[in-house]
Design a protein around this motif. Sequence first.
Motif, short mmCIF file in Angstrom:
data_model
loop_
_atom_site.label_atom_id
_atom_site.label_comp_id
_atom_site.label_asym_id
_atom_site.label_seq_id
_atom_site.Cartn_x
_atom_site.Cartn_y
_atom_site.Cartn_z
N GLU A 124 0.82 -1.21 0.00
CA GLU A 124 0.00 0.00 0.00
C GLU A 124 0.85 1.26 0.00
OE1 GLU A 124 -2.26 -3.38 1.54
OE2 GLU A 124 -0.32 -2.51 2.12
N ARG A 125 2.11 1.14 0.39
CA ARG A 125 3.00 2.30 0.44
C ARG A 125 4.08 2.24 -0.63
NH1 ARG A 125 5.09 2.92 6.41
NH2 ARG A 125 6.04 4.74 5.45
N ALA A 126 3.88 1.39 -1.62
CA ALA A 126 4.89 1.25 -2.68
C ALA A 126 5.12 2.57 -3.41
CB ALA A 126 4.47 0.17 -3.67
N GLY A 127 4.07 3.34 -3.64
CA GLY A 127 4.24 4.63 -4.31
C GLY A 127 5.17 5.54 -3.55
N GLU A 128 5.11 5.49 -2.20
CA GLU A 128 6.02 6.30 -1.39
C GLU A 128 7.47 5.85 -1.58
OE1 GLU A 128 4.85 6.47 2.73
OE2 GLU A 128 2.73 6.22 2.19
N LEU A 129 7.65 4.52 -1.68
CA LEU A 129 9.01 4.01 -1.87
C LEU A 129 9.60 4.49 -3.19
CD1 LEU A 129 8.68 0.29 -0.64
CD2 LEU A 129 9.63 2.25 0.60
N PHE A 130 8.81 4.43 -4.26
CA PHE A 130 9.30 4.88 -5.56
C PHE A 130 9.58 6.38 -5.55
CE2 PHE A 130 7.78 0.83 -7.15
CZ PHE A 130 8.71 0.53 -8.13
N ALA A 131 8.70 7.15 -4.93
CA ALA A 131 8.91 8.60 -4.86
C ALA A 131 10.18 8.92 -4.08
CB ALA A 131 7.70 9.27 -4.22
N ALA A 132 10.43 8.18 -3.00
CA ALA A 132 11.64 8.42 -2.20
C ALA A 132 12.89 8.04 -2.98
CB ALA A 132 11.55 7.63 -0.89
N LEU A 133 12.85 6.90 -3.67
CA LEU A 133 14.00 6.51 -4.49
C LEU A 133 14.30 7.55 -5.56
CD1 LEU A 133 13.44 2.68 -5.07
CD2 LEU A 133 15.54 3.71 -4.21
N ASP A 134 13.25 8.13 -6.10
CA ASP A 134 13.40 9.11 -7.18
C ASP A 134 13.94 10.44 -6.68
OD1 ASP A 134 13.16 10.09 -9.82
OD2 ASP A 134 11.19 10.91 -9.38
N SER A 135 13.52 10.85 -5.50
CA SER A 135 13.82 12.22 -5.04
C SER A 135 14.77 12.30 -3.85
CB SER A 135 12.52 12.95 -4.69
OG SER A 135 11.86 12.29 -3.62
N GLN A 136 15.03 11.18 -3.18
CA GLN A 136 15.87 11.22 -1.98
C GLN A 136 16.99 10.17 -2.05
OE1 GLN A 136 13.44 11.10 1.66
NE2 GLN A 136 11.67 11.64 0.40
N PRO A 137 17.84 10.23 -3.05
CA PRO A 137 18.89 9.22 -3.17
C PRO A 137 19.87 9.21 -2.01
CG PRO A 137 19.26 11.03 -4.70
CD PRO A 137 17.90 11.23 -4.13
N ASP A 138 19.96 10.30 -1.26
CA ASP A 138 20.84 10.31 -0.09
C ASP A 138 20.28 9.45 1.03
OD1 ASP A 138 22.97 11.98 -0.91
OD2 ASP A 138 21.71 13.74 -0.65
N ALA A 139 18.96 9.29 1.06
CA ALA A 139 18.31 8.60 2.18
C ALA A 139 17.96 7.15 1.88
CB ALA A 139 17.04 9.35 2.59
N VAL A 140 17.77 6.82 0.61
CA VAL A 140 17.27 5.50 0.25
C VAL A 140 18.32 4.73 -0.54
CG1 VAL A 140 15.37 4.21 -0.78
CG2 VAL A 140 14.96 6.52 0.09
N MET A 141 18.58 3.50 -0.12
CA MET A 141 19.44 2.61 -0.88
C MET A 141 18.57 1.52 -1.49
SD MET A 141 22.64 1.87 -1.85
CE MET A 141 23.68 2.84 -0.78
N GLN A 142 18.40 0.42 -0.80
CA GLN A 142 17.53 -0.65 -1.29
C GLN A 142 16.17 -0.54 -0.61
OE1 GLN A 142 18.00 -3.51 -3.70
NE2 GLN A 142 15.83 -3.07 -3.40
N ALA A 143 15.14 -0.33 -1.40
CA ALA A 143 13.76 -0.30 -0.90
C ALA A 143 13.11 -1.64 -1.21
CB ALA A 143 12.98 0.84 -1.54
N VAL A 144 12.29 -2.11 -0.28
CA VAL A 144 11.69 -3.44 -0.39
C VAL A 144 10.20 -3.36 -0.07
CG1 VAL A 144 11.76 -5.83 0.44
CG2 VAL A 144 13.87 -4.48 0.37
N ILE A 145 9.41 -4.01 -0.91
CA ILE A 145 7.98 -4.16 -0.65
C ILE A 145 7.77 -5.48 0.08
CG2 ILE A 145 5.67 -4.31 -1.67
CD1 ILE A 145 6.87 -2.88 -4.16
N ALA A 146 7.17 -5.42 1.26
CA ALA A 146 6.88 -6.62 2.04
C ALA A 146 5.43 -7.01 1.81
CB ALA A 146 7.14 -6.36 3.52
N PHE A 147 5.19 -8.08 1.06
CA PHE A 147 3.83 -8.51 0.78
C PHE A 147 3.21 -9.26 1.95
CE2 PHE A 147 4.85 -7.36 -3.54
CZ PHE A 147 3.62 -6.99 -4.07
N GLY A 148 4.07 -9.84 2.83
CA GLY A 148 3.58 -10.39 4.07
C GLY A 148 3.53 -9.27 5.10
#
Length: 351
Positions: free
Chosen positions: A321-345
């Motif tokens: 449900e928060r995948a869009g936030e992860l993509f937005a952060a990867l796109d705009s905050q490369p200093d803060a985000v390295m590997q982002a992971v979607i947890a389906f469980g």
Amino acid sequence: MGRVLVFESPGVVTLGVEQDRPLGDSEVRVRTLFSGISAGTELTAYRGTNPYLHKRWDDQQRLFVPGAAHFPYPLVGWGYEEVGEVIEVGGAATDIAIGQRVYGAWGHRQTAVISAAHARSHLLPPGVDPIFGIFARIGAIALNGILDAQINLGEAVAVFGLGVVGQIVAQLARLSGADVIAVDLRESRLDLARQLGIETVLNAADGDVAQTIKQLTHGRGADVCIEATGSTAALHEASRSCAYGSRVVALGFFQGEARGLWLGEEFHHNRIAIVCSQIGGVAPALSQRWDRLRLETTLMRLIAQDRVQLRSLITHVAPPERAGELFAALDSQPDAVMQAVIAFGDERAAT
């Protein structure tokens, strides 16, 4: 029915629903545990810059040709860093057990049907944390770059770009016996490389990287440079940093035209070879012994042996449900985000 990630248009990520199809005799159904987000290829889909979105790829000619987009929006279930557990087996898949964990590339979806043969060859090694299964394909990309680099013991290898791929490349180059020089513009990524055992790091903003690398190598230059940024400016600096007659391995997925690449300068005068490394194949000289499966299983074996450190690369874990936030952060905050992971469980699904 299961949830699936959809790129509706550039910058727009939604959750859709897929119907579960019947299982074939030689197939298994997996429930996704974790799905990693690629900060390279997948961001090109998120941003709308991937050439497949605007051109048609001709498989026979291996050319982009005029015509309708090969993959138009909406893009359903793009992704290639998945790990899950078997929840159903076909009648002929008698050697696959419910609950076994497998890794692979079936996209950002809650459930998927894969062949029993694929599951059999992609079993998660015993004792390995399931979340590390997301690194099989991205780690294979890094390992393929190492094979293309043809590193010899004691050589100086400069790695340009310390995102997920670059951090894995730097560790693998060190395992190959190289003296590694890691280059990036972000201090946080340089600090992480130090923590992972890379002693020599350079901030590209602090001066002329090529001159510094020449000084560190007694005027010779790096024996191999590996570019893992997708930036043509970095590719140019890598070609400047190489020793005469050496090579640059280009791992990045470059977008648009090649601004900032001055081929009439060091590339020309120092006879630099630029080699494309791409997971669709291995170097022809190795193709009788290496393929994608061997790359992936080798990387997973190194993880199981604790010879590659990956836990600190995972910075963000969130539910679909928060995948869009992860993509937005990867796109705009490369200093803060390295590997982002979607947890389906439900496990570890907190950023």
